[in-house]
Every structure is written in structure tokens, then in C-alpha cells.
Design a protein around this motif. Structure first.
Motif, PDB file in Angstrom:
ATOM      1  N   UNK A 187      -0.059  17.282  59.864  1.00 15.21           N
ATOM      2  CA  UNK A 187      -1.103  18.167  60.332  1.00 15.21           C
ATOM      3  C   UNK A 187      -2.013  17.662  62.096  1.00 15.21           C
ATOM      4  N   UNK A 188      -2.142  16.760  61.872  1.00 11.17           N
ATOM      5  CA  UNK A 188      -2.973  16.110  63.061  1.00 11.17           C
ATOM      6  C   UNK A 188      -1.502  16.033  64.543  1.00 11.17           C
ATOM      7  N   UNK A 189      -0.615  15.642  63.905  1.00  8.46           N
ATOM      8  CA  UNK A 189       0.709  15.826  64.981  1.00  8.46           C
ATOM      9  C   UNK A 189       0.610  17.610  65.238  1.00  8.46           C
ATOM     10  N   UNK A 190       0.584  18.431  64.161  1.00  2.00           N
ATOM     11  CA  UNK A 190       0.965  19.276  64.680  1.00  2.00           C
ATOM     12  C   UNK A 190       0.173  20.350  65.606  1.00  2.00           C
ATOM     13  N   UNK A 191      -2.043  19.919  65.611  1.00  2.00           N
ATOM     14  CA  UNK A 191      -2.305  20.031  65.862  1.00  2.00           C
ATOM     15  C   UNK A 191      -2.153  19.893  67.601  1.00  2.00           C
ATOM     16  N   UNK A 192      -2.206  18.757  67.758  1.00  2.00           N
ATOM     17  CA  UNK A 192      -2.006  17.343  68.438  1.00  2.00           C
ATOM     18  C   UNK A 192      -0.660  17.850  69.719  1.00  2.00           C
ATOM     19  N   UNK A 193       0.645  19.126  68.721  1.00  2.00           N
ATOM     20  CA  UNK A 193       1.668  19.526  69.655  1.00  2.00           C
ATOM     21  C   UNK A 193       1.412  20.174  70.892  1.00  2.00           C
ATOM     22  N   UNK A 194      -0.115  21.674  69.858  1.00  2.00           N
ATOM     23  CA  UNK A 194      -0.212  22.757  69.943  1.00  2.00           C
ATOM     24  C   UNK A 194      -1.359  22.710  71.060  1.00  2.00           C
ATOM     25  N   UNK A 195      -1.753  21.131  71.386  1.00  2.00           N
ATOM     26  CA  UNK A 195      -3.172  21.941  72.047  1.00  2.00           C
ATOM     27  C   UNK A 195      -2.085  21.019  72.776  1.00  2.00           C
ATOM     28  N   UNK A 196      -1.488  20.854  74.342  1.00  2.00           N
ATOM     29  CA  UNK A 196      -1.224  19.989  74.740  1.00  2.00           C
ATOM     30  C   UNK A 196      -1.330  19.350  75.853  1.00  2.00           C
ATOM     31  N   UNK A 197      -2.395  19.793  76.428  1.00  2.00           N
ATOM     32  CA  UNK A 197      -3.761  19.377  77.617  1.00  2.00           C
ATOM     33  C   UNK A 197      -3.816  18.291  77.109  1.00  2.00           C
ATOM     34  N   UNK A 198      -4.813  17.865  75.253  1.00  2.00           N
ATOM     35  CA  UNK A 198      -5.382  17.104  74.632  1.00  2.00           C
ATOM     36  C   UNK A 198      -4.186  15.876  74.859  1.00  2.00           C
ATOM     37  N   UNK A 199      -2.774  16.647  73.911  1.00  2.00           N
ATOM     38  CA  UNK A 199      -1.969  15.699  73.861  1.00  2.00           C
ATOM     39  C   UNK A 199      -1.665  14.702  75.403  1.00  2.00           C
ATOM     40  N   UNK A 200      -2.100  15.165  76.100  1.00  2.00           N
ATOM     41  CA  UNK A 200      -1.326  14.469  77.314  1.00  2.00           C
ATOM     42  C   UNK A 200      -2.142  13.580  77.849  1.00  2.00           C
ATOM     43  N   UNK A 201      -3.588  14.267  77.510  1.00  2.00           N
ATOM     44  CA  UNK A 201      -4.541  13.067  77.910  1.00  2.00           C
ATOM     45  C   UNK A 201      -4.466  12.184  76.941  1.00  2.00           C
ATOM     46  N   UNK A 202      -4.261  12.346  75.218  1.00  2.00           N
ATOM     47  CA  UNK A 202      -4.276  11.242  74.203  1.00  2.00           C
ATOM     48  C   UNK A 202      -2.895  10.110  75.042  1.00  2.00           C
ATOM     49  N   UNK A 203      -1.439  11.018  75.117  1.00  4.97           N
ATOM     50  CA  UNK A 203      -0.937   9.881  75.708  1.00  4.97           C
ATOM     51  C   UNK A 203      -1.079   8.269  76.889  1.00  4.97           C
TER      52      UNK A 203
END
Length: 402
Positions: A250-266
Motif C-alpha cells: 500500500x505504501x509503495x503504491x501511494x509513493x509510485x502514484x505520487x512521483x514528486x513525493x517519491x523523488x523527495x524521499x529518494x
């Protein structure tokens, strides 16, 4: 203070079928206009539904609302079967007696001691995925074996038996995915399996959590009955992995569908702990509210009089999107300064494994960000298969590439 019992018919609840990880928009209207309404769940008697954060906290934490009072009642629920008692249907002091026996295993200090092992397991699982090459099923290859391995080692359950008890554990979270006969059979199998592990500990004492429960039971029968011990250990095994298995994808799905937030977390992996808390708030894990509390006396709640003997269910998903508590509640904010989410509940029934789940989710996200910086879905998002007939929302499979 109003009384809407006669004025309005009870709403069918859940209001709509679950839609991936979207929160039902009707909650916004309810929080603003009618924060406490009458609802009828698929099974059991009518209930009140609390939707505001403050009211849900009250229902979960105020001793005027009781779980024990549900025993013997036609409890409002979304499952055909009734709860079978146990620690989830107890109030203090009985609840305290059982919880105290296992609480030491789940303290923040004890959980931190488990973190290096959890990291090792996560690294090994991802190394295996990378070696096999994409695509991989994140559910089967990573999200399932990580928490199962950790809880098995904590309790002292043979990891080799995971294929059996993981299937049986589905009975705990099934609504219609299993038949009533399957649910009864799976629960019986789980209890029988745990009873055999208890018998083994009596023959050969161990220093794991099951061994500690057996020692507590045999040293003082007043602290723990045999049935309570078996049910408690089985509940810890099932709950100790089932929801985390679901939440990692679930968490990974949210991150992959919110690419800006995922990029910041990376770019800023130090934000992972805050990201986990925000995702616990953001993701509506349950398909609907359950585990009703019964008012022990007349209580004013949300401007409504809840009479003694009436059941109330609280929507954690709605409470976690309450704009009175969370600024911009429908946005992901990994640096949210105050985050009093109810992802693990509240009050005496606050999830005993909360610290363990937090640690596992932090380890899982950090490992995925480190080892698979190019992680992406291997299929179009609309074709993902979601679980159905369950108490929880989650992906049945999650094909990924990198």
C-alpha cells in the motif's frame, strides 16, 4: 444536543465499495454537517458512526465506552461471524492482565534490538529479487516474507510453516473472501497449531515469546488460562504480520502514484520515519469501521446523545483526514510537524505491535529506496488486482520492475 434516531433512517455502511486507497468523499460532508450518524452495517444491530478525530478518540479511549459490553450482543460488524471474545473483547482490568504479559516484547527498546535483523532480512530478500531479475511480485517476494520472518523469530514459530499459518491467518481479516466453514476451519487449524507449539515449549522450554507465555501460565494459573494463552499467541502471530504484509505494498503504491513525493524521499532518505507516520495517516487500511464500543452510560458525543447500551463505531480513515487536526489533510506531507494519526488505534486497545510495525515499515521503505532506486510498476496501474472480501484494503499482487 440532538436526537436523530427517529428523524433519519440509518445509512447503509460502508457507504460505497472500497475504491483502491481512496477515502470515501462522503466523510467530508459528515464531519462538517453530521459528525455522528446512525448506520447499519451488513450484520448486527444499528450503531452510531463517529467521523471526527476528537469523537473517534473519545470512543476509543474513554472508559465510558466498552468493548466487553459487546459480548453477548449482536455486535454491528461487516463479517458474518461474531468475534469470539479474547483480548479484543475485554476491558481493564482483564484486558490489562493479558496485555501486560506480552507488552515487554513490543517496547520501543526491544523493537530497536530487532532492527538489524529486519534490515538483514530485507536486504537478503531484495538481493534475491535483483538476482532473479524483473518483473517481481512485491507482495510475494518482499512484503510477505519480511514481517513473517520477524514475527516468527520473535514468537518462536518455525518459519518453515509460514505457508500454512499465513493462509489460516486470512480468516482473521476475511469478510466474504472465505466461506463461514473455511473461516471456522482456518481458525481451528491456527489454534491447534499454536496449542502444539505450546506443548513443545512445555517439553523443551525456550526463551522466545511463546516460551515466556508458557512459563507465565505454568507458574501462576491465575495470570493466564490455557485457552487465553493459545488464543493470545495465535492472535499475535496473525496480527503480527497480516497488516504489515498489506501495508508495505500500500505504501509503495501511494509513493509510485505520487512521483514528486517519491523523488523527495529518494533524495532525502532521512525522511523515511516521518514518511511512515504520514502514510499510516494517509492510507485507509480498513474497508470500514468495526469493533464497536458500547456506551456504559449516556454520553454526549458530536452534539448527539448516545444512550447507555448503544454501540458506536469510529472511522479511523475519516478521523485521519480531519482538517480540524491535520492541515491540508488530503495531501502527503512527510515533514508534517504534528501527526496524531489513529493508524494504530487509540486507548487501551492501541495496537500492541505498533512499534514493531513502525520499525518494519521503516526498514522496508529504506531498503527499497536504497536497493531499487528505479522501482516502478511492471503493469499499468488500472490493471492492478486489489483484494476483495477482506477487512483490509490492499493489493493481491504487485508486479514491479526497476
Amino acid at each position: 444536543m440532538t436526537d436523530t434516531r427517529q428523524a433519519n433512517a440509518a445509512h447503509a455502511y460502508p457507504f460505497n465499495p472500497p475504491d483502491r486507497l481512496n477515502v470515501d468523499p462522503f466523510y467530508v460532508q459528515l464531519r462538517r454537517q453530521e459528525p455522528l450518524i446512525r448506520v447499519r452495517l451488513p450484520f448486527g444491530e444499528e450503531a452510531w458512526l463517529a467521523t471526527r478525530h476528537a469523537d473517534v478518540r473519545t470512543v476509543l479511549g474513554d472508559p465510558r465506552f466498552s468493548r466487553a459490553a459487546s459480548v453477548g450482543r449482536d455486535e454491528p460488524r461487516i463479517t458474518p461471524r461474531q468475534m469470539e471474545g479474547g483480548i479484543l473483547s475485554m476491558d481493564p482490568p482483564e484486558h490489562t492482565r493479558l496485555r501486560r504479559l506480552v507488552a515487554k516484547a513490543f517496547t520501543a527498546r526491544r523493537v530497536e534490538q530487532l532492527r538489524p535483523r529486519a534490515r538483514q532480512v530485507a536486504d537478503e530478500l531484495l538481493a534475491r529479487m535483483i538476482a532473479a531479475g524483473p518483473p517481481a511480485d512485491l507482495v510475494e517476494d518482499f512484503a510477505t516474507p519480511l514481517p513473517i520472518t520477524v514475527i516468527c523469530e520473535l514468537l518462536g514459530v518455525p518459519l518453515a510453516d509460514q505457508d500454512r499459518f499465513h493462509v489460516w491467518s486470512e480468516a482473521i481479516v476475511s469478510t466474504t473472501s472465505l466461506t463461514p466453514e473455511q473461516i471456522r476451519g482456518y481458525i481451528d487449524n491456527l489454534y491447534a497449531y499454536m496449542a502444539e507449539l505450546v506443548a513443545q515449549r512445555r517439553r523443551q522450554p525456550t526463551d522466545d515469546l511463546i516460551g515466556a507465555l508458557v512459563q507465565a501460565r505454568d507458574a501462576d494459573h491465575d495470570r493466564l488460562t490455557e485457552t487465553e494463552m493459545v488464543q493470545l499467541a495465535a492472535g499475535l502471530l496473525a496480527a503480527g504480520h497480516e497488516t504489515t504484509v498489506t501495508q508495505i505494498p500500500n505504501f509503495v503504491y501511494v509513493l509510485l502514484t505520487h512521483p514528486d513525493e517519491l523523488a523527495r524521499l529518494r533524495a532525502e532518505p532521512e525522511l523515511v520515519p516521518g514518511a511512515v507516520e504520514e502514510l499510516l495517516r494517509y492510507v485507509p487500511l480498513g474497508v470500514a469501521s468495526s469493533f464497536a464500543r458500547y456506551a456504559l452510560e449516556d454520553v454526549e458525543l458530536g452534539g448527539v446523545l448516545v444512550r447507555a447500551g448503544e454501540p458506536v463505531v469510529g472511522s479511523l480513515s475519516s478521523a485521519n483526514r480531519d482538517g480540524e487536526v491535520f492541515a491540508d489533510p488530503d495531501a502527503l506531507d512527510f515533514t508534517r510537524a504534528a501527526n496524531p494519526h489513529l493508524g494504530f488505534g487509540h486507548g487501551v486497545h492501541h495496537c500492541i505491535g505498533a512499534q514493531l510495525a513502525r520499525m518494519e515499515l521503516q526498514v522496508a521503505l529504506a531498503a527499497l529506496l536504497h536497493h531499487l532506486p528505479g522501482l516502478r510498476l511492471a503493469v499499468p496501474e488500472p490493471s492492478l488486482e486489489w483484494k476483495s472480501g477482506m477487512l483490509v484494503r490492499g493489493l493481491r499482487t504487485m508486479p514491479v520492475a526497476w
